[in-house]
Design an enzyme around this catalytic site. Structure first.
Site, short mmCIF file in Angstrom:
data_model
loop_
_atom_site.label_atom_id
_atom_site.label_comp_id
_atom_site.label_asym_id
_atom_site.label_seq_id
_atom_site.Cartn_x
_atom_site.Cartn_y
_atom_site.Cartn_z
CB CYS A 92 -88.82 -73.65 24.60
SG CYS A 92 -89.81 -75.16 24.39
CG HIS A 250 -91.52 -73.42 20.78
ND1 HIS A 250 -90.30 -73.73 21.34
CD2 HIS A 250 -91.54 -72.06 20.67
CE1 HIS A 250 -89.61 -72.60 21.54
NE2 HIS A 250 -90.36 -71.59 21.16
CG ASN A 274 -90.47 -68.33 19.77
OD1 ASN A 274 -89.92 -69.08 20.59
ND2 ASN A 274 -90.42 -68.55 18.47
CD1 TRP A 276 -86.47 -71.13 20.62
CD2 TRP A 276 -87.18 -71.08 18.51
NE1 TRP A 276 -86.69 -72.43 20.24
CE2 TRP A 276 -87.14 -72.44 18.94
CE3 TRP A 276 -87.61 -70.83 17.21
CZ2 TRP A 276 -87.49 -73.50 18.12
CZ3 TRP A 276 -87.96 -71.88 16.39
CH2 TRP A 276 -87.90 -73.21 16.84
#
Length: 710
Positions: A92, A250, A274, A276
């Site tokens: 990440c 994260h 984010n 993700w």
């Protein structure tokens, strides 16, 4: 060549990774009509760098974009922060940095050349550029990507037919060695490698929310890449989601700041992403929050609010301050790292490369006082035609200094306090980076830091006494297990040394040091009067009566016809005198014999033998004194001090070559190796003294380094 006018390693003329030239390889593939296959980064498990899953249902295949998607494109429309989604790899940090990069088209084009496509001129080959320790490096890859169950295994785009981010990830993985090398990291690494800028961290708690918002807004306006992080308290917390929809441990990209009016009250907002591509904040001002119902529709359109699960969301700065712990910033230009408001400020850059060699130049922190001084150090001369008055940053307690800790963590040395009083300083931006740690199978960063010492009215070598008697006038702060540590330092004009070090001694590693100084200051490497040179004192000790008797008896016992001893006989004599654990092998004795003026006979007379026996007994005493752990061997740290005690003072480069020559790469040197070092240095010194003035122009150190390797 078109690039010949540009410096190798520049963005216009990058270093070619693995010596692969993109244009030549592409043209060859187009001419042959076959798609490029990269033989330096194979489309198999070796490039992933992890054990293969034995479950056949989890088999990984390698497919090209057009084999994955019929309408595959390199870039669909324009690039944006929501293009990138994280796959089954804990990177990440890298993808958050890449999200930040998409907001800066000029910077993005440096990393991702814009002429690349999956249509016209397609040959299955792509190229990308990354900054690596002072140089831009071009990495070539084929477009075969790892796929499992029909989906990309790692990074992918929300637009299922777009593949630029997956190919950038593959190129970066190739540069680092494997895909698995990208697991875990700090966002600053990615931001620096995408820009060549300097990244640094800032605690969110250090600023009140409105002040923090203004700082983030100003940083974004200067083109600074920003990201943020929620600290996980334990490893088990990493990746867990808070009740508010935020992920601990994260990395998030900070993509914008703005403000809106709600009931006549100004609300300061921060937009995050984010990597993700899903899992969004669920608190006030999130995508579907009712707070937006009280905002004018024109404002909502201006802010481009999208009520979709794309990983991007707004959050009020007060909530941001309460949830997030750290902001990481990457400034492409040094101006934004200095508090100076001079718009005309420009900077000069000095770069160094070096290594920490176990037992030789890996001296550890100041806690290890007997070896700290052996760390590499770089001499700097700083003069200023135009100094500025700035407030010093708060100095961190140096956690490797036991004396400081005992004194309650006294902040600065007397020299630094004087600097504060004078107020006139030169601004330096210093970053120390450890090199190539990700290319190893298991990513493990050393704890590193740097210290800066003032060299003022000092005559002699920068030895243990120098560093033990002074405290640094600048430092990076506590040792950190990160790729790089950075500090803005304010110093008076003068001469300094910068000492990069690991926390513990004898930890091997390569490093890169870069120093920015404002133009108007002269920043450079100079030889000060204190620089270490080779010095030798010929130490003559009178023979002991018992040595005279032993040598005479030995000669009588050998009954040599010419009253001389050859190397084998001399070895027996010496080993009868020295302690058992310090006996010399025949080769060392042969070296000692040949070092004497034997008139070509290679045999010692009584006077020569007596002289050598006395010298060896003295060397044994010196060796025993400096063999601190009584191991019968010594480290290069101990070697330097033992050489000094023997009347020989060498600089670190000479000791390194000595160690390679006589230590055979081992971490410990036996007594006979120490004898060989001393014997060789004394012989070379005598030879140098007999050289002509013309031959001596290169200097003794250069002369020694050339001949010691022979």
């Amino acid at each position: 060549m078109a690039n010949s006018k540009f410096k190798l390693g520049s963005i216009e003329n990058p270093v070619k990774f693995e010596d692969q030239d993109y244009k030549s390889l592409r043209d060859a593939s187009l001419k042959s009509g076959s798609l490029f296959c990269d033989t330096t980064f194979l489309a198999d498990q070796s490039s992933i760098g992890m054990p293969e899953d034995p479950n056949p249902d989890n088999e990984v295949t390698w497919l090209r974009p057009k084999e994955i998607c019929d309408n595959a494109v390199f870039v669909e429309g324009t690039t944006g922060t929501t293009d990138i989604c994280q796959g089954q790899l804990g990177n990440c940090w890298l993808l958050a940095a890449l999200s930040c990069l998409t907001m800066h088209p000029k910077l993005f084009a440096k990393v991702v050349p814009s002429e690349q496509r999956l249509t016209d001129g397609y040959a299955g080959i792509f190229h990308f550029r990354f900054w690596q320790y002072g140089e831009w490096v071009e990495v070539v890859v084929d477009d075969r990507l790892p796929v499992r169950a029909g989906r990309l295994l790692f990074s992918y785009s929300r637009s299922k037919n777009e593949f630029w981010s997956a190919l950038v990830e593959k190129a970066y993985a190739k540069l680092m060695g494997y895909y698995s090398s990208l697991k875990g990291g700090n966002i600053s690494e990615g931001m620096e490698d995408f820009t060549g800028g300097i990244a640094y961290s800032q605690l969110v708690s250090a600023y009140k929310p409105p002040v923090l918002w203004r700082q983030l807004t100003a940083a974004l306006s200067r083109g600074t890449l920003l990201s943020c992080f929620i600290q996980a308290k334990t490893w088990r917390e990493i990746g867990t989601v808070t009740p508010e929809g935020l992920v601990r441990g994260h990395a998030y990209a900070i993509t914008d700041t703005d403000k809106v009016l709600k009931d006549s009250t100004e609300v300061l907002l921060v937009r995050l992403r984010n990597p993700w591509g899903f899992v969004e904040y669920r608190g006030p001002w999130s995508d579907k929050c009712k707070d937006w119902e009280k905002i004018d529709k024109a404002e909502i359109e201006r802010l481009e609010l999208k009520k979709v699960e794309d990983g991007e969301f707004w959050i009020a700065v007060e909530a941001f301050s309460s949830f997030f712990d750290l902001v990481e910033l990457c400034s492409v230009k040094p101006d934004s790292l200095s508090s100076s408001t001079d718009p005309a400020a420009s900077w000069s850059l000095t770069e160094y490369e070096g290594s920490w060699v176990p037992g030789c130049s890996a001296g550890g922190s100041r806690r290890y006082r007997r070896s700290f001084w052996k760390n590499p150090h770089f001499q700097l001369s700083l003069t200023a035609a135009d100094v500025e008055k700035e407030e010093d940053e708060e100095d961190e307690e140096d956690d490797d200094d036991e004396d400081d800790a005992k004194a309650g963590g006294a902040a600065l040395s007397a020299a630094a306090q004087k600097q504060k009083e004078k107020g006139k300083k030169c601004t330096l931006l210093v970053e120390l980076m450890q090199r190539d740690r990700r290319s190893q199978r298991k990513v493990r960063f050393l704890y590193i830091a740097f210290h800066i010492y003032k060299v003022e009215n000092h005559v002699g070598s920068l030895n243990q006494a120098f560093f033990s008697s002074r405290k640094p006038v600048g430092r990076s702060g506590k040792y950190q297990g990160m790729r790089g540590v950075y500090k803005r330092v304010l110093l008076e004009p003068g001469n300094y040394v910068i000492v990069p070090s690991t926390y513990r001694p004898n930890q091997p590693g390569d490093f890169f040091l870069r120093i920015y100084a404002k133009t108007g200051n002269t920043l450079g490497h100079e030889e000060f009067t204190c620089s270490t040179n080779f010095l030798m004192t010929v130490m003559s000790n009178p023979p002991l009566p018992e040595d005279q008797i032993r040598v005479d008896n030995w000669f009588d016992q050998e009954d040599a016809s010419d009253d001389r001893l050859d190397a084998a006989a001399f070895m027996r004599l010496v080993n009868s005198v020295l302690e058992k654990d310090y006996h010399l092998p025949l080769e060392t004795c042969r070296q000692l014999v040949l070092g004497q003026d034997t008139k070509g006979k290679a045999r010692l007379d009584r006077t020569q033998a007596l002289k050598l026996v006395t010298s060896l007994r003295n060397l044994q005493s010196t060796f025993l004194e400096h063999d601190e752990d009584s191991s019968g061997t010594m480290s290069p740290f101990e070697l330097t001090e033992a050489l000094n005690a023997s009347g020989i003072e060498c600089d670190s480069e000479v000791v390194k070559v000595l160690w390679e020559r006589f230590g055979s790469g081992e971490i410990h040197l036996p007594f006979h190796g120490f004898v060989s070092c001393v014997t060789r240095l004394r012989a070379l010194h005598e030879l140098y003294e007999s050289e002509s003035p013309e031959q001596k122009k290169q200097g003794l150190n250069t002369w020694l380094l050339r001949l010691l390797a022979l």
